[in-house]
Every structure is written in structure tokens, then in C-alpha cells.
Design a protein around this motif. Structure first.
Motif, short mmCIF file in Angstrom:
data_model
loop_
_atom_site.label_atom_id
_atom_site.label_comp_id
_atom_site.label_asym_id
_atom_site.label_seq_id
_atom_site.Cartn_x
_atom_site.Cartn_y
_atom_site.Cartn_z
N ASN A 1 0.81 -1.25 0.00
CA ASN A 1 0.00 0.00 0.00
C ASN A 1 0.83 1.28 0.00
OD1 ASN A 1 0.79 0.36 2.65
ND2 ASN A 1 -1.27 0.41 3.51
N ILE B 1 -8.32 1.51 2.22
CA ILE B 1 -7.87 2.36 1.09
C ILE B 1 -8.46 3.77 1.17
CG2 ILE B 1 -7.37 0.42 -0.42
CD1 ILE B 1 -10.28 2.54 -1.33
N ASN C 1 -5.53 6.62 5.42
CA ASN C 1 -4.08 6.39 5.28
C ASN C 1 -3.66 5.47 6.42
OD1 ASN C 1 -3.53 8.22 3.01
ND2 ASN C 1 -4.17 9.81 4.44
N GLY D 1 -5.11 -4.22 -0.22
CA GLY D 1 -6.27 -3.33 -0.22
C GLY D 1 -7.24 -3.51 -1.37
N GLN E 1 -5.73 3.04 -3.80
CA GLN E 1 -5.56 3.88 -2.62
C GLN E 1 -6.11 5.28 -2.90
OE1 GLN E 1 -4.10 3.27 0.46
NE2 GLN E 1 -3.83 1.11 -0.04
N HIS F 1 -5.46 7.98 -0.90
CA HIS F 1 -4.51 8.98 -0.40
C HIS F 1 -5.20 10.27 0.04
CE1 HIS F 1 -1.46 6.39 -2.07
NE2 HIS F 1 -1.82 6.61 -3.30
#
Lengths: 179, 248
Positions: free
Chosen positions: A89, B96, B99, B125, B129, B131
Motif C-alpha cells: 500500500n 484504502i 491512510n 487493499g 488507494q 490517499h
């Protein structure tokens, strides 16, 4: 078994901790080397990845070189494995995703304490940084994931042993750790 | 057997268990020692059904066990491959959307979200992601708020109102813009009346609300979920006492 499985490993935006953990297999490495030989890897210092059965990728994707290496691994490796928290990740390097790339570079190279002649490095040999740090699975297709920071020597050993025996590798739920 | 006790039984995965009038499926399951995965449920606090991990099938229909009353004769499916896969997908989305960098989080090893992911066999995940950029509030001398890890379970919101008799937190915004806020003019924890002893300061199932200077009191490797599965810890059923000022 006459044919040895070819194994390549690399560390992208990682700390080589997963590679150190790989070595934690200790004397079991001798047993594995009956069935496996290394291609590109920090263990062999071979720089280009050739056709391989297994590719182990540590670290996330933070710059253009990471993308090149990762794509080369995907092209050459029959089975590509994301190894460790950063590959899966983005991990600790992905904590920079909170900030813009410009902010990161300024903080490190312009505003940092004790800098002489502060400037942002721009040598053409330096790989260009990506806007964010990405998991490897957002750049190429990944076949297996080995979580952990780092995955333990046991996890590496059981995974490779399963592959050598032609079994579908599984991470035991009881061994699962993300830290 | 007479008909009276027969009348107040439900069946979870082929096991008959009793329930009392007014109990939810979750209450009855916990009392019987049956684990239904959950992150936003806490015994004694009003259930909200936020996290959806306790989704079970009642007579074929998916419902949240924490908000659905037990009624006689319900046939409930809980620990099934399909439901656990759906729960894993929910867990992946929670990871996801925030963080969640476990190796750098003080809560690692004590984190029910992480333990839930272990329980469900989550290796990665799956979804891209997000973010998100979220605000950290380090203003308070003893309590830290790191919204990067918040999963909007609202346990702190409810614990503050119902048990601590305060009103420190709220969820503002909707959908992807939903966020945990502090109910002060400045929006900062320092201006709230939260204290270290409050349940709201301790109830967070992730590392979003942390007590400062205690992060590494217990070494990694000796923490709760290093020793136990969430299916054991999640059965703890001590019911918290509600604040006297709480609305009925």
C-alpha cells in the motif's frame, strides 16, 4: 528436480528490510537453493532481470526508475509477488502523499537545517519522482501478496516451498501481520 | 420443553440461542458467546450500524445484527464464506479510503481494524488507494487526533454523549466528504472538555484518537492482537454505564 526455478528480487521504494528478512530463512536457504537459483537480485548484483519463474518486489513505486524496473519484472516473471507493507500500500514512503511533491522537495532541499547552497537536485541521471508513492498493484498486475513489515522468514519459506511443490501458496491467517 | 422458552430462540448458523425481549441479534449473540464481526458496536452504547461488518442474513435478507431486534424463529447466517468475503471487501475499503500505514502507527497490534483484517484474511487493499489529505489535531496536551486513520465508526461521538456526558465529537459532511469534527468554535481538541479518563478518548477502534506518551508502553509483539484473535476479544460483553444526563 532438474529444472531450478529462477527467482529475481528487487527493492523499489523500500528499505531492504524485506530482503534482510528473506535472509532470516538462515540455513533453510541452503535447502531452497537446491530448487531455486537467483537472477537479478541484490544478492547476485545482476543488474537486468531475465526470464524468471518468480519475482519478489519490495517497496512501493515512487519514481520513474521504479516504474521501469517493475514493468521489466512483470514482463520477465511468470509469478510476480508484492512483498511487504510498502509494496502493498505504499507504506511509510507513502506518508509523503500528504504533501505535494514541490512541498516535499522544498522542505528537504531548501528549508532543511544546516544546508549550504540549498537547491533542488536536477541532475539528468536522477530518476524523476512521481507525484505520489503508489502500491505496485496500481502499476502492474500482481499475482500474490506477502504482507508484513517485513514478512517473516517463515512466511517467505512457506511461500517458496509451496511454489516449489506446485501448490497454490497461502498465507496462514494466524501468521498474518502488517507490522 | 414447554413452549415458552422455545418462543424466545433464534438460530445462528444452526445453533439455537435464547434472547430477551428488546435484545438485538448482536446482544443475543454476544451473550451466547457467538462472534459476529463488528467494529462500530460497543455493549451499552446505542448501535448505529455504521461499519456493516455485522451484516448477517436473516431469513435470507441481509441486515446489520447490531441494529436488528432478535425475534422468535429468526434463521440467521453469520459465519459464511459469502458474508466473510463481503466483510473483507468492506475492510479493504476502510483501509484504502484512509491512510493506514500500520508499521508507523502506535495502535498497531492493539487495533481492531487491523485485527479484523487478519481475521478475514486480507492480504492487500484490492481497491486503488485514495490517499486522502486529512487534518491532524495535536493541540491537546494528552490526546491526539489523527484523522488519517478515522473510519467514521462514530464510537467516540456516541461514547462522549452517552457515557462521558459530554459532546466532544461529531461527524460532519456526507459521503466521501464525511469527517470527524470536534464540537468547539476552533474545532480543536484543546478547547474541548475531553479528558484522558473519558471513554471517548479510549474507545477508538483504530489509531485516530490516541493517548499521548503511551504509544509504546507495550512492545510490538506483546500487544492484544499479537496474543489474541479479534473473535476472542470481540466477545467481551461488559456493558458500559451511561451518563445520568443522557437523554432517555
Amino acid at each position: 528436480m532438474t529444472h531450478k526455478l529462477k527467482l529475481a528480487t528487487t527493492s523499489l521504494a523500500g528499505c531492504f528490510g524485506c530482503h534482510m528478512s528473506f535472509l532470516d530463512m538462515d540455513e533453510r536457504l541452503v535447502e531452497l537453493l537446491e530448487h531455486i537459483e537467483f537472477d537479478r537480485s541484490p544478492f547476485t548484483d545482476i543488474k537486468q532481470v531475465g526470464p524468471c519463474d518468480i519475482g519478489l518486489v519490495e517497496g512501493g513505486v515512487c519514481n520513474a526508475e521504479n516504474v521501469h524496473v517493475l514493468r521489466a519484472f512483470r514482463t520477465q516473471c511468470r509469478i510476480l509477488v508484492a512483498v511487504g507493507a510498502c509494496a502493498i500500500n505504499g507504506g511509510v514512503p507513502a506518508m509523503r502523499n500528504h504533501y505535494s511533491l514541490q512541498e516535499c522537495l522544498e522542505e528537504v532541499y531548501l528549508k532543511g537545517a544546516g544546508l549550504e547552497n540549498p537547491h533542488i537536485p536536477n541532475d539528468p541521471e536522477l530518476p524523476l519522482l512521481l507525484d505520489k508513492v503508489y502500491p505496485v498493484s496500481e502499476v502492474v498486475k500482481i499475482d500474490y501478496f506477502l504482507p508484513g513489515c517485513p514478512p517473516s522468514g517463515d512466511i517467505f519459506y512457506n511461500f517458496l516451498k509451496d511454489l516449489i511443490r506446485g501448490k497454490v501458496p497461502r498465507v496462514n491467517k494466524h501468521e498474518l501481520r502488517y507490522d | 420443553m414447554v413452549t415458552e422458552p422455545e418462543a424466545s430462540l433464534i438460530t445462528i448458523d444452526n445453533q439455537k440461542i435464547p434472547f430477551k425481549h428488546g435484545q438485538t441479534i448482536m446482544d443475543a449473540a454476544l451473550a451466547a458467546g457467538i462472534y459476529i464481526p463488528h467494529l462500530c458496536h460497543f455493549p451499552g452504547i446505542t448501535p448505529h450500524g455504521n461499519c456493516k461488518h455485522c451484516t448477517v442474513e436473516v431469513n435470507g435478507k441481509p441486515v446489520t445484527a447490531c441494529t436488528t431486534l432478535a425475534t422468535t424463529g429468526q434463521k440467521i447466517r453469520n459465519d459464511t464464506v459469502e458474508l466473510n468475503e463481503a466483510r473483507k471487501s468492506l475492510t479493504q475499503m476502510l483501509f484504502i479510503e484512509g491512510n493506514h500505514i500500520c508499521p508507523s502507527c502506535e495502535k498497531t497490534g492493539n487495533c481492531p481494524l487491523q485485527a479484523m483484517a487478519y481475521h478475514l484474511g486480507m492480504l492487500e487493499g484490492h481497491y486503488p488507494q485514495q490517499h486522502p489529505v486529512r487534518e491532524v489535531d495535536a493541540s491537546h496536551p494528552t490526546i491526539m487526533l489523527d484523522r488519517d486513520r478515522c473510519i467514521l465508526c462514530s464510537l467516540c461521538v456516541r461514547a462522549s454523549r452517552e457515557v462521558d456526558g459530554k459532546n466532544v465529537f461529531a461527524i460532519a459532511g456526507r459521503g466521501i466528504d464525511a469527517r470527524l469534527i470536534v464540537n468547539t468554535p476552533s474545532g480543536k481538541l484543546i478547547d474541548s472538555d475531553i479528558e484522558v479518563g473519558d471513554l471517548a478518548a479510549k474507545i477508538c477502534p483504530v489509531g485516530a484518537i490516541l493517548i499521548k506518551e503511551r504509544g509504546y508502553d507495550v512492545p510490538i509483539g506483546q500487544r492484544i492482537f499479537d496474543q489474541h484473535r479479534i473473535s476472542e476479544i470481540g466477545l467481551e460483553n461488559e456493558i458500559v454505564k451511561r451518563a445520568p444526563s443522557d437523554d432517555p
